[in-house]
Structures are given as C-alpha cells and as structure tokens.
Design a protein around this motif. Structure first.
Motif, PDB file in Angstrom:
ATOM      1  N   GLN A  40      53.067  93.342  -4.083  1.00 15.08           N
ATOM      2  CA  GLN A  40      53.373  94.723  -4.495  1.00 15.08           C
ATOM      3  C   GLN A  40      52.227  95.666  -4.126  1.00 15.08           C
ATOM      4  N   ALA A  41      50.995  95.219  -4.323  1.00 12.58           N
ATOM      5  CA  ALA A  41      49.835  96.051  -3.966  1.00 12.58           C
ATOM      6  C   ALA A  41      49.793  96.295  -2.451  1.00 12.58           C
ATOM      7  N   ALA A  42      50.100  95.274  -1.682  1.00 19.93           N
ATOM      8  CA  ALA A  42      50.126  95.419  -0.223  1.00 19.93           C
ATOM      9  C   ALA A  42      51.182  96.427   0.194  1.00 19.93           C
ATOM     10  N   THR A  43      52.340  96.338  -0.404  1.00 19.43           N
ATOM     11  CA  THR A  43      53.431  97.258  -0.076  1.00 19.43           C
ATOM     12  C   THR A  43      53.055  98.694  -0.422  1.00 19.43           C
ATOM     13  N   LYS A  44      52.478  98.894  -1.587  1.00 22.21           N
ATOM     14  CA  LYS A  44      52.053 100.243  -1.988  1.00 22.21           C
ATOM     15  C   LYS A  44      51.009 100.804  -1.022  1.00 22.21           C
ATOM     16  N   ALA A  45      50.028  99.993  -0.663  1.00 23.99           N
ATOM     17  CA  ALA A  45      48.973 100.447   0.249  1.00 23.99           C
ATOM     18  C   ALA A  45      49.540 100.767   1.629  1.00 23.99           C
ATOM     19  N   PHE A  46      50.408  99.912   2.123  1.00 25.30           N
ATOM     20  CA  PHE A  46      50.996 100.138   3.439  1.00 25.30           C
ATOM     21  C   PHE A  46      51.843 101.409   3.437  1.00 25.30           C
ATOM     22  N   ASP A  47      52.658 101.573   2.407  1.00 27.17           N
ATOM     23  CA  ASP A  47      53.498 102.774   2.310  1.00 27.17           C
ATOM     24  C   ASP A  47      52.644 104.042   2.242  1.00 27.17           C
ATOM     25  N   TRP A  48      51.556 104.000   1.458  1.00 28.38           N
ATOM     26  CA  TRP A  48      50.677 105.173   1.354  1.00 28.38           C
ATOM     27  C   TRP A  48      50.059 105.485   2.716  1.00 28.38           C
ATOM     28  N   ALA A  49      49.603 104.452   3.403  1.00 25.24           N
ATOM     29  CA  ALA A  49      48.984 104.659   4.718  1.00 25.24           C
ATOM     30  C   ALA A  49      49.978 105.259   5.708  1.00 25.24           C
ATOM     31  N   GLU A  50      51.209 104.790   5.664  1.00 21.49           N
ATOM     32  CA  GLU A  50      52.227 105.322   6.559  1.00 21.49           C
ATOM     33  C   GLU A  50      52.474 106.810   6.291  1.00 21.49           C
ATOM     34  N   LYS A  51      52.516 107.178   5.030  1.00 17.17           N
ATOM     35  CA  LYS A  51      52.760 108.582   4.670  1.00 17.17           C
ATOM     36  C   LYS A  51      51.575 109.484   5.013  1.00 17.17           C
ATOM     37  N   ASN A  52      50.379 108.923   5.044  1.00 22.06           N
ATOM     38  CA  ASN A  52      49.166 109.722   5.239  1.00 22.06           C
ATOM     39  C   ASN A  52      48.443 109.435   6.551  1.00 22.06           C
ATOM     40  N   ARG A  53      49.073 108.713   7.428  1.00 25.55           N
ATOM     41  CA  ARG A  53      48.428 108.298   8.679  1.00 25.55           C
ATOM     42  C   ARG A  53      47.992 109.491   9.525  1.00 25.55           C
ATOM     43  N   GLU A  54      48.884 110.416   9.778  1.00 28.04           N
ATOM     44  CA  GLU A  54      48.551 111.557  10.635  1.00 28.04           C
ATOM     45  C   GLU A  54      47.446 112.417  10.022  1.00 28.04           C
ATOM     46  N   THR A  55      47.503 112.631   8.721  1.00 28.85           N
ATOM     47  CA  THR A  55      46.473 113.413   8.051  1.00 28.85           C
ATOM     48  C   THR A  55      45.115 112.739   8.192  1.00 28.85           C
ATOM     49  N   SER A  56      45.086 111.429   8.018  1.00 30.37           N
ATOM     50  CA  SER A  56      43.827 110.685   8.139  1.00 30.37           C
ATOM     51  C   SER A  56      43.284 110.740   9.554  1.00 30.37           C
ATOM     52  N   ILE A  57      44.154 110.546  10.531  1.00 32.39           N
ATOM     53  CA  ILE A  57      43.707 110.558  11.929  1.00 32.39           C
ATOM     54  C   ILE A  57      43.224 111.941  12.322  1.00 32.39           C
ATOM     55  N   ASN A  58      43.947 112.967  11.921  1.00 32.10           N
ATOM     56  CA  ASN A  58      43.567 114.331  12.279  1.00 32.10           C
ATOM     57  C   ASN A  58      42.273 114.775  11.605  1.00 32.10           C
ATOM     58  N   ALA A  59      41.887 114.124  10.525  1.00 29.77           N
ATOM     59  CA  ALA A  59      40.657 114.477   9.821  1.00 29.77           C
ATOM     60  C   ALA A  59      39.416 113.911  10.523  1.00 29.77           C
ATOM     61  N   ILE A  60      39.629 113.007  11.476  1.00 31.07           N
ATOM     62  CA  ILE A  60      38.510 112.390  12.183  1.00 31.07           C
ATOM     63  C   ILE A  60      38.093 113.299  13.344  1.00 31.07           C
ATOM     64  N   PRO A  61      36.846 113.706  13.380  1.00 32.30           N
ATOM     65  CA  PRO A  61      36.385 114.549  14.496  1.00 32.30           C
ATOM     66  C   PRO A  61      36.566 113.837  15.842  1.00 32.30           C
ATOM     67  N   GLU A  62      36.810 114.605  16.872  1.00 33.79           N
ATOM     68  CA  GLU A  62      37.054 114.054  18.212  1.00 33.79           C
ATOM     69  C   GLU A  62      35.912 113.162  18.694  1.00 33.79           C
ATOM     70  N   LYS A  63      34.686 113.485  18.297  1.00 38.14           N
ATOM     71  CA  LYS A  63      33.553 112.682  18.781  1.00 38.14           C
ATOM     72  C   LYS A  63      33.576 111.252  18.235  1.00 38.14           C
ATOM     73  N   TYR A  64      34.404 110.997  17.226  1.00 39.36           N
ATOM     74  CA  TYR A  64      34.545 109.653  16.673  1.00 39.36           C
ATOM     75  C   TYR A  64      35.872 109.039  17.082  1.00 39.36           C
ATOM     76  N   LYS A  65      36.271 109.235  18.336  1.00 38.84           N
ATOM     77  CA  LYS A  65      37.579 108.770  18.773  1.00 38.84           C
ATOM     78  C   LYS A  65      37.718 107.251  18.687  1.00 38.84           C
ATOM     79  N   ASN A  66      36.598 106.523  18.722  1.00 42.56           N
ATOM     80  CA  ASN A  66      36.676 105.070  18.556  1.00 42.56           C
ATOM     81  C   ASN A  66      37.254 104.708  17.191  1.00 42.56           C
ATOM     82  N   PHE A  67      36.927 105.510  16.183  1.00 42.54           N
ATOM     83  CA  PHE A  67      37.472 105.248  14.858  1.00 42.54           C
ATOM     84  C   PHE A  67      38.975 105.511  14.837  1.00 42.54           C
ATOM     85  N   ARG A  68      39.432 106.474  15.613  1.00 44.39           N
ATOM     86  CA  ARG A  68      40.877 106.724  15.726  1.00 44.39           C
ATOM     87  C   ARG A  68      41.572 105.483  16.287  1.00 44.39           C
ATOM     88  N   GLU A  69      40.960 104.878  17.293  1.00 43.10           N
ATOM     89  CA  GLU A  69      41.521 103.665  17.885  1.00 43.10           C
ATOM     90  C   GLU A  69      41.501 102.515  16.879  1.00 43.10           C
TER      91      GLU A  69
END
Length: 86
Positions: A40-69
């Motif tokens: 259940q914890a795994a499912t909750k975490a995965f679902d949260w990440a899916e809903k917030n994936r774009e926001t998290s990626i867009n918050a990463i500055p371009e100079k840290y593109k390795n972290f995006r990968e």
C-alpha cells in the motif's frame, strides 16, 4: 550528526515505491500483513510521483540535467517493481 530535510519530489517517491514494492514481495511468505502495508505504501508513493512528476522535473534547473535523467531511471525501476506486485 548532520540532519537534512528536503521537499518531496518524484525521484525520491519513485525510489521509495521501488524499495517498498520489493520489500512487499520478499516479506509476503513470512508476514502477509506487513507485506500488504508495504504494498500500500508503494502504491501511494508511486501514485504521488506520477501526479507530481512534471512539477518535480520542471523544478530542477537546466544545469542539473543529469538529475532529470536520474528521475527517468527511478521511474523505470519503480514501474518494474510495481508490475511485480500485480
């Protein structure tokens, strides 16, 4: 002892989802109730990440593109572990 705190992000949530999903599978023969808790914890975490994936990626500055990968790798690992739960 250094204690650090970070805002939640998709990468960390995918990592947690992967580890919790694997733990659920490993524990199932020994403790079904605990296994279900981890699943259940795994499912909750995965679902949260899916809903917030774009926001998290867009918050990463371009100079840290390795972290995006890295987020993409974390997603792939989590998705594979979640698939094993089904």
């Amino acid at each position: 002892l250094v204690v650090l705190a970070y805002a939640p992000d998709a990468a960390a949530s995918y990592t947690f989802a992967a580890v919790a999903a694997k733990a659920a599978r490993v524990l199932k023969p020994y403790d079904a109730k605990l296994s279900q808790t981890y699943a259940q914890a795994a499912t909750k975490a995965f679902d949260w990440a899916e809903k917030n994936r774009e926001t998290s990626i867009n918050a990463i500055p371009e100079k840290y593109k390795n972290f995006r990968e890295e987020q993409t790798k974390n997603y792939a690992t989590a998705a594979a572990e979640m698939l094993h739960l089904t």
